[in-house]
Motif scaffolding. Sequence first.
Motif, PDB file in Angstrom:
ATOM      1  N   MET A 180       0.840  -1.197   0.000  1.00 54.86           N
ATOM      2  CA  MET A 180       0.000   0.000   0.000  1.00 54.86           C
ATOM      3  C   MET A 180       0.876   1.248   0.000  1.00 54.86           C
ATOM      4  O   MET A 180       1.976   1.248   0.531  1.00 54.86           O
ATOM      5  CB  MET A 180      -0.920   0.017   1.234  1.00 54.86           C
ATOM      6  N   THR A 181       0.372   2.323  -0.595  1.00 53.66           N
ATOM      7  CA  THR A 181       1.057   3.610  -0.545  1.00 53.66           C
ATOM      8  C   THR A 181       0.872   4.236   0.835  1.00 53.66           C
ATOM      9  O   THR A 181       0.120   3.729   1.670  1.00 53.66           O
ATOM     10  CB  THR A 181       0.481   4.561  -1.600  1.00 53.66           C
ATOM     11  N   ALA A 222      -2.185   3.271   3.284  1.00 54.96           N
ATOM     12  CA  ALA A 222      -1.884   2.728   4.614  1.00 54.96           C
ATOM     13  C   ALA A 222      -2.437   3.629   5.714  1.00 54.96           C
ATOM     14  O   ALA A 222      -2.930   3.143   6.738  1.00 54.96           O
ATOM     15  CB  ALA A 222      -0.380   2.559   4.775  1.00 54.96           C
ATOM     16  N   ALA A 223      -2.372   4.940   5.508  1.00 58.95           N
ATOM     17  CA  ALA A 223      -2.916   5.873   6.501  1.00 58.95           C
ATOM     18  C   ALA A 223      -4.420   5.687   6.630  1.00 58.95           C
ATOM     19  O   ALA A 223      -4.969   5.697   7.746  1.00 58.95           O
ATOM     20  CB  ALA A 223      -2.578   7.311   6.106  1.00 58.95           C
ATOM     21  N   ARG A 224      -5.104   5.506   5.521  1.00 59.43           N
ATOM     22  CA  ARG A 224      -6.556   5.271   5.564  1.00 59.43           C
ATOM     23  C   ARG A 224      -6.857   3.948   6.260  1.00 59.43           C
ATOM     24  O   ARG A 224      -7.813   3.842   7.031  1.00 59.43           O
ATOM     25  CB  ARG A 224      -7.121   5.264   4.153  1.00 59.43           C
ATOM     26  N   PHE A 225      -6.050   2.935   5.966  1.00 63.70           N
ATOM     27  CA  PHE A 225      -6.244   1.628   6.580  1.00 63.70           C
ATOM     28  C   PHE A 225      -6.097   1.709   8.100  1.00 63.70           C
ATOM     29  O   PHE A 225      -6.870   1.103   8.849  1.00 63.70           O
ATOM     30  CB  PHE A 225      -5.227   0.649   6.000  1.00 63.70           C
ATOM     31  N   LEU A 226      -5.107   2.472   8.567  1.00 70.63           N
ATOM     32  CA  LEU A 226      -4.850   2.593  10.001  1.00 70.63           C
ATOM     33  C   LEU A 226      -5.680   3.685  10.668  1.00 70.63           C
ATOM     34  O   LEU A 226      -5.641   3.838  11.886  1.00 70.63           O
ATOM     35  CB  LEU A 226      -3.361   2.892  10.234  1.00 70.63           C
ATOM     36  N   ARG A 227      -6.436   4.462   9.849  1.00 71.48           N
ATOM     37  CA  ARG A 227      -7.215   5.590  10.360  1.00 71.48           C
ATOM     38  C   ARG A 227      -6.312   6.622  11.041  1.00 71.48           C
ATOM     39  O   ARG A 227      -6.595   7.140  12.113  1.00 71.48           O
ATOM     40  CB  ARG A 227      -8.310   5.116  11.324  1.00 71.48           C
ATOM     41  N   LEU A 228      -5.164   6.893  10.375  1.00 73.90           N
ATOM     42  CA  LEU A 228      -4.215   7.913  10.833  1.00 73.90           C
ATOM     43  C   LEU A 228      -4.098   8.981   9.766  1.00 73.90           C
ATOM     44  O   LEU A 228      -4.450   8.778   8.604  1.00 73.90           O
ATOM     45  CB  LEU A 228      -2.830   7.295  11.072  1.00 73.90           C
ATOM     46  N   GLU A 287      -1.800  11.196   7.195  1.00 74.99           N
ATOM     47  CA  GLU A 287      -0.579  10.878   6.454  1.00 74.99           C
ATOM     48  C   GLU A 287       0.653  11.375   7.212  1.00 74.99           C
ATOM     49  O   GLU A 287       1.692  10.699   7.233  1.00 74.99           O
ATOM     50  CB  GLU A 287      -0.629  11.523   5.071  1.00 74.99           C
ATOM     51  N   ARG A 288       0.547  12.544   7.835  1.00 74.00           N
ATOM     52  CA  ARG A 288       1.685  13.102   8.570  1.00 74.00           C
ATOM     53  C   ARG A 288       2.081  12.196   9.727  1.00 74.00           C
ATOM     54  O   ARG A 288       3.281  11.957   9.947  1.00 74.00           O
ATOM     55  CB  ARG A 288       1.341  14.502   9.091  1.00 74.00           C
ATOM     56  N   SER A 289       1.072  11.668  10.458  1.00 67.49           N
ATOM     57  CA  SER A 289       1.380  10.790  11.597  1.00 67.49           C
ATOM     58  C   SER A 289       2.051   9.506  11.142  1.00 67.49           C
ATOM     59  O   SER A 289       3.025   9.039  11.755  1.00 67.49           O
ATOM     60  CB  SER A 289       0.100  10.470  12.362  1.00 67.49           C
ATOM     61  N   LEU A 290       1.541   8.924  10.055  1.00 73.10           N
ATOM     62  CA  LEU A 290       2.135   7.689   9.562  1.00 73.10           C
ATOM     63  C   LEU A 290       3.529   7.938   8.997  1.00 73.10           C
ATOM     64  O   LEU A 290       4.434   7.121   9.172  1.00 73.10           O
ATOM     65  CB  LEU A 290       1.238   7.060   8.493  1.00 73.10           C
ATOM     66  N   TYR A 291       3.711   9.073   8.346  1.00 74.44           N
ATOM     67  CA  TYR A 291       5.026   9.416   7.806  1.00 74.44           C
ATOM     68  C   TYR A 291       6.058   9.510   8.927  1.00 74.44           C
ATOM     69  O   TYR A 291       7.193   9.025   8.803  1.00 74.44           O
ATOM     70  CB  TYR A 291       4.941  10.748   7.053  1.00 74.44           C
ATOM     71  N   ALA A 292       5.652  10.121  10.041  1.00 76.06           N
ATOM     72  CA  ALA A 292       6.555  10.247  11.192  1.00 76.06           C
ATOM     73  C   ALA A 292       6.912   8.872  11.752  1.00 76.06           C
ATOM     74  O   ALA A 292       8.071   8.611  12.109  1.00 76.06           O
ATOM     75  CB  ALA A 292       5.920  11.110  12.270  1.00 76.06           C
ATOM     76  N   LEU A 293       5.931   7.984  11.826  1.00 70.43           N
ATOM     77  CA  LEU A 293       6.194   6.631  12.312  1.00 70.43           C
ATOM     78  C   LEU A 293       7.130   5.877  11.371  1.00 70.43           C
ATOM     79  O   LEU A 293       8.021   5.138  11.809  1.00 70.43           O
ATOM     80  CB  LEU A 293       4.884   5.855  12.462  1.00 70.43           C
ATOM     81  N   ALA A 294       6.914   6.064  10.061  1.00 69.71           N
ATOM     82  CA  ALA A 294       7.746   5.383   9.078  1.00 69.71           C
ATOM     83  C   ALA A 294       9.191   5.872   9.139  1.00 69.71           C
ATOM     84  O   ALA A 294      10.135   5.077   9.131  1.00 69.71           O
ATOM     85  CB  ALA A 294       7.164   5.588   7.685  1.00 69.71           C
ATOM     86  N   ASP A 323     -14.466  -2.080   7.818  1.00 75.10           N
ATOM     87  CA  ASP A 323     -14.754  -2.716   6.534  1.00 75.10           C
ATOM     88  C   ASP A 323     -15.903  -2.050   5.782  1.00 75.10           C
ATOM     89  O   ASP A 323     -16.038  -2.233   4.574  1.00 75.10           O
ATOM     90  CB  ASP A 323     -15.075  -4.197   6.749  1.00 75.10           C
ATOM     91  N   TYR A 324     -16.703  -1.278   6.500  1.00 78.43           N
ATOM     92  CA  TYR A 324     -17.781  -0.535   5.846  1.00 78.43           C
ATOM     93  C   TYR A 324     -17.227   0.412   4.790  1.00 78.43           C
ATOM     94  O   TYR A 324     -17.867   0.647   3.751  1.00 78.43           O
ATOM     95  CB  TYR A 324     -18.580   0.244   6.892  1.00 78.43           C
ATOM     96  N   PHE A 325     -16.044   0.962   5.023  1.00 79.97           N
ATOM     97  CA  PHE A 325     -15.465   1.961   4.118  1.00 79.97           C
ATOM     98  C   PHE A 325     -14.661   1.343   2.980  1.00 79.97           C
ATOM     99  O   PHE A 325     -14.172   2.066   2.118  1.00 79.97           O
ATOM    100  CB  PHE A 325     -14.565   2.919   4.916  1.00 79.97           C
TER     101      PHE A 325
END
Length: 290
Positions: A1-2, A6-12, A14-21, A250-252
Motif C-alpha cells: 500500500m502507498t 496505509a494511513a486510511r487503513f490505520l485511520r491515521l 498521512e503526517r502521523s504515519l510518515y513520522a512513524l515510518a 470494513d464498511y469503508f
Amino acid sequence: MTLLEAARFLRLSERSLYALARARKVPCARIGGKWLFERALLESWLRKRTDFGTDGDALLVPPPILAGSHDPLLEWAVRRSRCGLALKPGGSLDGLDALARNEALVAGVHVVDPDTGDYNRAAIDDALPGRDVVAIEWAAREQGLILAAGNPHGIADLSGVVAKRLRFVPRQEQAGSHVLFLHLLSEAGIALDAVTRAADAALSESDVAASIVEGKADAGFGIRASAAQAGLGFVPLARERFDLVLRRRDYFEPPMQTLLAFARGAEFAARAARLTGYDVSGLGRVVLNR
C-alpha cells in the motif's frame, strides 16, 4: 500500500504515519523515494500493540465473503454491481458466527428478538460481544406463508396450516426465518410439534418455494419475493428488517461501498419493485454503530 492507502487503513493522518515510518516504528519500505507498506505486516504490528488478548485476531482482514441469510434482491445486487463479494448463503446466525471468526466480511441478518420485537441487535450482541460493528439496513421485507399457486386450501393464517394438516417445509435452526416462525407460533399459541413436517429443512428462501413447486410440501415460511418468483401463493404475516452487518472499518472498503452505491440507483429500485415484498426506502441507514 502507498502512504495514503496505509494511513486510511490505520485511520491515521498521512503526517502521523510518515513520522512513524521515518522513525522506523512501523513496518515499511522506501523504494524509489516512496514509502510502501505491506498490509499483512501492518495487521501483525497492530495485533502486537492492541490489548485485545485472544480477540486480537479480530484485526485480521476477512475474505471478501457475504455470509448469512439468503435474499434474492441482495444476491442479484451483489452480482450485478460487481462489488467483488462472494456469496456464501446460510442462516443469519451462521453469518454472524462467520463474522466473529473472521471468515466473512459481511453478514446478512434478520433475527427478531422475541422479547422486544426488534431486529438483529440482540443477535449481534450475543455473537459479537465487545466487537466494533455496524449494521446497515438493506430492506424491509414481507414474511409469511408460501403456499401452492392460488392458495387452494384457503389458508389465512398459521392456524389454518395446522387445522388442515398441510405438509410444511421448515427452515434450518440458524435461519432468521425459523426464529421468526417460532415467535409467530408462540404468539398464536401453537406448539411447533402441531405443524406437520414435510421434508428436510430448506436452506434458503428459494428452496422453500422449490419444495412446494415440486410437490414435496404444501406450505412453508418465507418472503413474498420468493413466492412471487415461483408463481406461488402468499399470505403475509410479518414485516421484518434485513440488515448487513460488518466491522466499522470494513464498511469503508470498496466491496461495501460499491454495493451500496449500486443499490442507490434506478436499476436497483426497479428490480426491488418487480420482485415485490420489499421496502427499500431505508436502505443504507445505520441502525447500529458501536
